[in-house]
Design a protein around this motif. Structure first.
Motif, short mmCIF file in Angstrom:
data_model
loop_
_atom_site.label_atom_id
_atom_site.label_comp_id
_atom_site.label_asym_id
_atom_site.label_seq_id
_atom_site.Cartn_x
_atom_site.Cartn_y
_atom_site.Cartn_z
N ASN A 407 21.80 -65.44 24.11
CA ASN A 407 21.85 -64.07 23.60
C ASN A 407 23.26 -63.73 23.11
O ASN A 407 24.25 -64.12 23.75
N PRO A 408 23.36 -63.01 22.00
CA PRO A 408 24.70 -62.61 21.53
C PRO A 408 25.40 -61.75 22.58
O PRO A 408 24.77 -60.94 23.26
N GLY A 409 26.70 -61.92 22.68
CA GLY A 409 27.48 -61.10 23.60
C GLY A 409 27.88 -59.78 22.97
O GLY A 409 27.86 -59.61 21.76
N LEU A 410 28.26 -58.84 23.82
CA LEU A 410 28.65 -57.51 23.36
C LEU A 410 30.17 -57.44 23.16
O LEU A 410 30.94 -57.84 24.04
N SER A 411 30.58 -56.93 22.00
CA SER A 411 32.00 -56.69 21.77
C SER A 411 32.41 -55.41 22.48
O SER A 411 31.57 -54.68 23.02
N ALA A 412 33.70 -55.11 22.48
CA ALA A 412 34.24 -54.04 23.33
C ALA A 412 33.53 -52.70 23.14
O ALA A 412 33.10 -52.08 24.12
N ILE A 413 33.40 -52.23 21.90
CA ILE A 413 32.75 -50.94 21.66
C ILE A 413 31.30 -51.01 22.12
O ILE A 413 30.80 -50.11 22.82
N GLU A 414 30.60 -52.07 21.75
CA GLU A 414 29.21 -52.23 22.14
C GLU A 414 29.07 -52.34 23.66
O GLU A 414 28.13 -51.81 24.26
N LEU A 415 30.02 -53.02 24.28
CA LEU A 415 29.96 -53.24 25.72
C LEU A 415 30.02 -51.91 26.48
O LEU A 415 29.22 -51.66 27.39
N PHE A 416 30.96 -51.04 26.11
CA PHE A 416 31.08 -49.78 26.83
C PHE A 416 29.95 -48.82 26.48
O PHE A 416 29.58 -47.97 27.31
N GLU A 417 29.38 -48.95 25.30
CA GLU A 417 28.16 -48.19 25.00
C GLU A 417 27.01 -48.65 25.89
O GLU A 417 26.22 -47.83 26.38
N ALA A 418 26.94 -49.97 26.14
CA ALA A 418 25.89 -50.49 27.02
C ALA A 418 26.12 -50.08 28.47
O ALA A 418 25.17 -49.85 29.22
N VAL A 419 27.38 -49.98 28.87
CA VAL A 419 27.68 -49.48 30.22
C VAL A 419 27.23 -48.03 30.33
O VAL A 419 26.58 -47.63 31.31
N ARG A 420 27.52 -47.25 29.33
CA ARG A 420 27.18 -45.81 29.37
C ARG A 420 25.67 -45.60 29.36
O ARG A 420 25.16 -44.68 30.04
N SER A 421 24.95 -46.44 28.64
CA SER A 421 23.49 -46.28 28.57
C SER A 421 22.77 -46.88 29.77
O SER A 421 21.56 -46.69 29.91
N GLY A 422 23.48 -47.60 30.62
CA GLY A 422 22.87 -48.17 31.81
C GLY A 422 22.40 -49.60 31.67
O GLY A 422 21.88 -50.19 32.63
N LYS A 423 22.60 -50.21 30.49
CA LYS A 423 22.18 -51.61 30.32
C LYS A 423 23.08 -52.56 31.10
O LYS A 423 22.61 -53.57 31.62
N ILE A 424 24.37 -52.24 31.14
CA ILE A 424 25.30 -53.00 31.96
C ILE A 424 25.42 -52.28 33.31
O ILE A 424 25.80 -51.12 33.37
N LYS A 425 25.10 -53.00 34.36
CA LYS A 425 25.05 -52.38 35.69
C LYS A 425 26.18 -52.84 36.60
O LYS A 425 26.38 -52.25 37.67
#
Length: 931
Positions: A407-425
């Motif tokens: 799976n493609p990894g998340l870059s910095a902006i995408e990563l913190f958006e994923a943290v905020r949305s709950g995808k990164i736990k």
């Protein structure tokens, strides 16, 4: 154990306190060691000599044998020994057992068991992509390698990204698309030999001052060397320029296309090189045909004659070199800007020979090492691609695992958006401060607050990100850890420890391997450990095999060989005797057909433009004496002497048209947030634009810092955000009640205690001051006066509630004054209500004496300075020699030139960072006399 001689990395010298003693047998005489290492700030990679007594770092000087700096250091590097305040450090593991609870000290086993359990459970329940790692360009290569192996070989995720995404990722894309590999082709020595040098989007005098010193010396030795500076502001770097192109922000692609248009028309290209070594020129030629001088001059806001002059300088130069930094990279068109600049080199054949080539200036000490080890989500070790199946197989086979994550990894902006949305736990942050450095800080703080489990692996417990840590792990820092770094010119240096790491801090690689070994029991039970490393050299030796046969091949190096030969540039394959100073000298590029690529892309305007609601364009950038989020430089009072507080700079005409005064508080607003700051007039800034230094976060400035304003729009290829440009508005604010505090002593403890108490005020600014005596400065402004209870708490904290304290209160005017005087010296001041005397009081404090006039003033209803005089705070222009601007101006008034000022005051004789400003003052004096 015998100590290596003077030619080795360590030598023994008399202790600094004993050098004045001629009695060799003095029983009080001690010895200190000098350890050769590398600076931990920018990507120049300066060699340093650390003087220490095996317990404490005593001093730092430049290493004259290191090829990067040849003994030079900037104001930041030369004060490294003053940034060791343990009060700012994370010294013990701390664990929070539930959101909303306070962290408490724990032991390493408990901390790491808990981290492994939470990460293991999260992976089991939600999959490997539910966790992520956000790391740093300040890590060592060995640390990077451990993190990459942990994420990809063990956890099975590509969700590992670095703050280098905010710094160099557009340069990475530019090099790879145009030249075939992320490999800066030049060496620092090309700065001296180049006939024409272009500096784009870099205030080199502030951001990379040691290289700027080399350029100054080269220009002085060869006045015919031509220097072009492209920057919306007239920075200190422009002082050395033959031509300054003050382009409109974000128009660099159009500018470079316009230059090539003229060079094609005039015949200033190398057709033989183009035909033999490149592809895609015809498409580019067709594109730039439309970028006429008239159109480009109008779009970029420069005169057509200046555009023509720049093209002539480049096209007629025997050798042409370009240097660039964040002004090109931090853009939604950053990749296009990099490639458009490289196009100029390919069109003129100015690459692969002395004094020529495109050369990005790296922002962090080991951002290059991070790129090498695969520490961006789209990369794998050895300059491989995470999405390339062949590359995946090569790395998996080398590591002995079944496969790399798909799976493609998340870059910095995408990563913190994923943290905020709950995808990164579960999020692991190491050696970086996203709660200060990321754009759109409101959303970043929301993400960190809502993440179920945040681990922060950090040397400094005072960073904004640490407040969100559920688990805080104390890391060793500069001078305490060992490994390697790669600087801007591909030069690998051995970073050596001088003293033991304090308290319970650990090296970053050791923390990673500890976690990995515990996670292996859950994810790879019964299998041999992938992380059986006992020292950094073992990580280096394993990693370098992944570079073998690649463009960056340094399989022939080791820690021991670097110690023997000195720092070496890659490629350095097995069997090599020295590194490679310059790439592509044979015209062959690491592309499938060996040819470089011209990239033809239209100019795209920045994502955010001025409009009626937001009529100013904000630019952010670096200061001379601060670095990044000030986690380290913010512990040294000396480094606040040049610029003490966060300010927004506007052109004086802009101030006048808005009826604003220097120092007046204004509310700065963007579409994402707002901030209250003092405003200042600055002729370096063009009308319609504004500038704020990037360094201030929520620790030193209430309101989440400058990046509450900046935007998360990013380049589609590099994923690097457009931190350099945002549309803002500006309105004055009336905050009649003011507070001023000056307290010396334990400044870090005082800052940590006072900062939370100021949360409810409209404006609050914190800084340090002093050289021999460090003090904390606090400025607060609000619509209403603070309560008596609040002031009592502050007075108790500052020691102003009892003892040798002079106090005056006027409740009717809401004016209060407190000063603590011990042994005839001021140790604490608190003014409330109105603070017009603050600069006068600082001057009294700096004098070291509290006289009768001061006591009389404190006991009188006066709030202004005695006599009503306006006294400004005199900034320190030369930090090394503690020379103020007023001292230099007085010397100039007496007729001293630069050499005379150096001889009399000492300014400019150490690191030289003050020289551009001194020259500006001299120039103003000459212009005044001539007028």
């Amino acid at each position: 154990m015998p100590v290596q001689g003077i030619d080795g990395p360590e030598q023994v010298v008399p202790n600094a306190a004993c050098r004045q003693c001629a009695i060799n047998q003095c029983v009080l005489m001690t010895t200190s060691r000098t350890t050769a290492s590398t600076c931990c700030y920018c990507g120049v990679g300066c060699g340093v000599l650390i003087e220490h007594d095996d317990e404490k770092i005593l001093g730092v000087t430049g290493d004259p044998k290191h090829p990067a700096n040849l003994g030079r250091l900037c104001s930041k590097g030369s004060t490294l020994h003053k940034t060791g305040d343990l009060a700012a450090r994370a010294l013990y593991p701390e664990l929070r057992l539930g959101k909303g609870m306070a962290r408490s000290r724990t032991d390493w086993d408990t901390a790491m068991d808990h981290a492994a359990q939470v990460f293991g459970r999260t992976i089991a329940e939600h999959g490997p992509d539910s966790v992520a790692f956000y790391i740093s360009g300040q890590l060592l290569t060995e640390d990077y390698y451990a993190f990459n192996k942990l994420a990809r070989a063990l956890v099975g995720t590509n969700n590992i990204d670095s703050n280098s995404r905010l710094c160099m990722s557009s340069a990475v894309v530019g090099y790879k698309r145009s030249l075939g590999a992320d490999a800066p082709p030049c060496s620092y020595s090309d700065i001296e030999t180049s006939d024409c040098l272009l500096i784009a989007g870099s205030n080199m005098a502030f951001a990379h001052p040691v290289l700027f010193r080399r350029l100054e010396a080269a220009k002085e030795a060869n006045p015919d060397k031509r220097i072009i500076v492209i920057d919306p502001r007239r920075t200190d770097t422009c002082a050395i320029a033959d031509l300054h192109l003050a382009v409109q922000p974000g128009t660099d692609v159009a500018l470079f296309h316009g230059l090539l248009h003229i060079m094609l028309w005039e015949g200033w290209i190398d057709r033989a090189f183009i035909d033999a070594h490149t592809e895609g020129f015809d498409a580019l030629k067709s594109l730039v045909r439309d970028y006429s001088p008239a159109m480009v001059s109008e779009l970029c806001g420069i005169h057509p004659d200046d555009l023509q002059a720049a093209a002539r300088m480049i096209g007629s130069a025997p050798s042409f070199m370009s240097l660039w930094c964040m002004g090109l990279n931090q853009s939604s068109s950053g990749s296009a800007k990099n490639s458009a600049l490289i196009n100029l080199h390919l069109a003129t054949g100015q690459i692969g020979k002395p004094g020529s080539g495109p050369f990005s200036l790296t922002g962090q000490p080991n951002a290059m090492g991070g790129r090498e080890t695969g520490s961006l989500s789209n990369l794998l070790p050895g300059h491989r691609e995470a999405a390339n199946a062949e590359h995946q197989s090569e790395v998996a086979a080398y590591w002995g695992v079944e496969q790399m994550p798909l799976n493609p990894g998340l870059s910095a902006i995408e990563l913190f958006e994923a943290v905020r949305s709950g995808k990164i736990k579960a999020l692991w942050i190491a050696c970086t401060n996203p709660a200060q450095s990321m754009p759109n800080q409101t959303l970043v703080h929301e993400a960190l607050a809502n993440c179920p489990f945040v681990v922060v692996q950090e040397a400094f417990a005072t960073t904004e990100t640490c407040r969100y840590a559920d688990l805080l792990l104390p890391a060793a820092s500069w001078g305490e850890k060992e490994g390697t770094v790669t600087n801007s010119e591909r030069c690998i240096s051995h970073v050596r420890p001088a003293i033991p790491a304090p308290a319970e801090t650990r090296p970053d690689w050791a923390i990673v391997c500890d976690l990995a070994q515990r996670l292996e029991k859950q994810l790879r039970p019964g299998q041999p450990s992938l992380f059986d490393f006992s020292r950094p050299s073992e990580l280096f030796d394993e990693y370098k095999g992944l570079t073998a046969g690649r463009d960056l091949d340094y399989s022939g190096l080791s820690h021991a060989m670097i110690d023997e030969l000195g720092p070496q540039q890659w490629p350095f394959p097995a069997g090599a005797e020295r590194g490679t100073a310059r790439l592509y000298s044979d015209g062959q590029f690491p592309t499938p057909d060996g040819r470089a690529r011209f990239i033809a892309e239209q100019y795209q305007p920045p994502q955010e433009k001025r409009d009626a609601r937001f009529p100013l364009l904000l630019n952010t950038g670096r200061l001379r004496d601060q670095w990044h989020g000030m986690s380290r430089t913010g512990t040294a009072a000396q480094l606040f002497g040049h610029v003490e507080q966060a300010l927004i700079s506007l052109h004086p005409d802009e101030l006048r048209s808005r009826k604003l005064q220097d120092g007046q508080l204004v509310r700065v607003k963007s579409k994402r947030g707002s901030l209250i700051l003092p405003v200042q007039g600055d002729e370096q800034v063009r009308s319609g634009q504004a500038f704020i230094p990037m360094h201030w976060g929520d620790r030193f400035l209430k309101g989440l810092g400058v990046n509450v304003l900046t935007q998360p729009a990013y380049d589609p290829l590099s994923k690097q955000p457009e931190l350099k440009q945002a549309a803002i508005s500006l309105q004055p604010v009336a905050l009649p009640w003011e507070l001023f505090i000056l307290v010396e002593g334990r400044v870090q403890e005082q800052l940590s205690a006072l900062r939370p108490l100021c949360e409810d005020f409209d404006y609050a600014s914190f800084s340090l001051t002093g050289r021999e005596r460090s003090a904390l400065l606090v400025r607060v402004a609000h619509t209403e006066a603070a309560s008596v209870d609040w002031l009592s708490r502050v007075d108790a904290l500052l020691g102003l509630d009892s003892g040798p304290v002079v106090a005056y209160d006027d409740p009717r005017r809401a004016v209060g004054k407190r000063v603590r005087i011990e042994d005839g010296r001021i140790t604490a001041i608190r003014l409330t209500g109105e603070t017009a005397a603050r600069d006068w009081l600082r001057n009294v404090w700096n004098s070291g004496e509290a006289d009768a006039a001061l006591r009389q003033w404190f006991m009188a209803p006066l709030s202004s300075p005695p006599g009503g005089a306006t006294i400004s705070n005199d900034k320190t222009l030369c930090n090394c020699m503690n020379v103020s601007q007023s001292q230099i101006e007085a010397g100039i008034a007496r007729g001293l030139d630069l050499d005379g000022l150096k001889a009399e005051l000492g300014c400019g004789t150490e690191c030289g960072s003050c020289v551009p400003e001194v020259r500006q003052l001299l120039s103003k004096r000459v212009n005044f006399v001539e007028a």
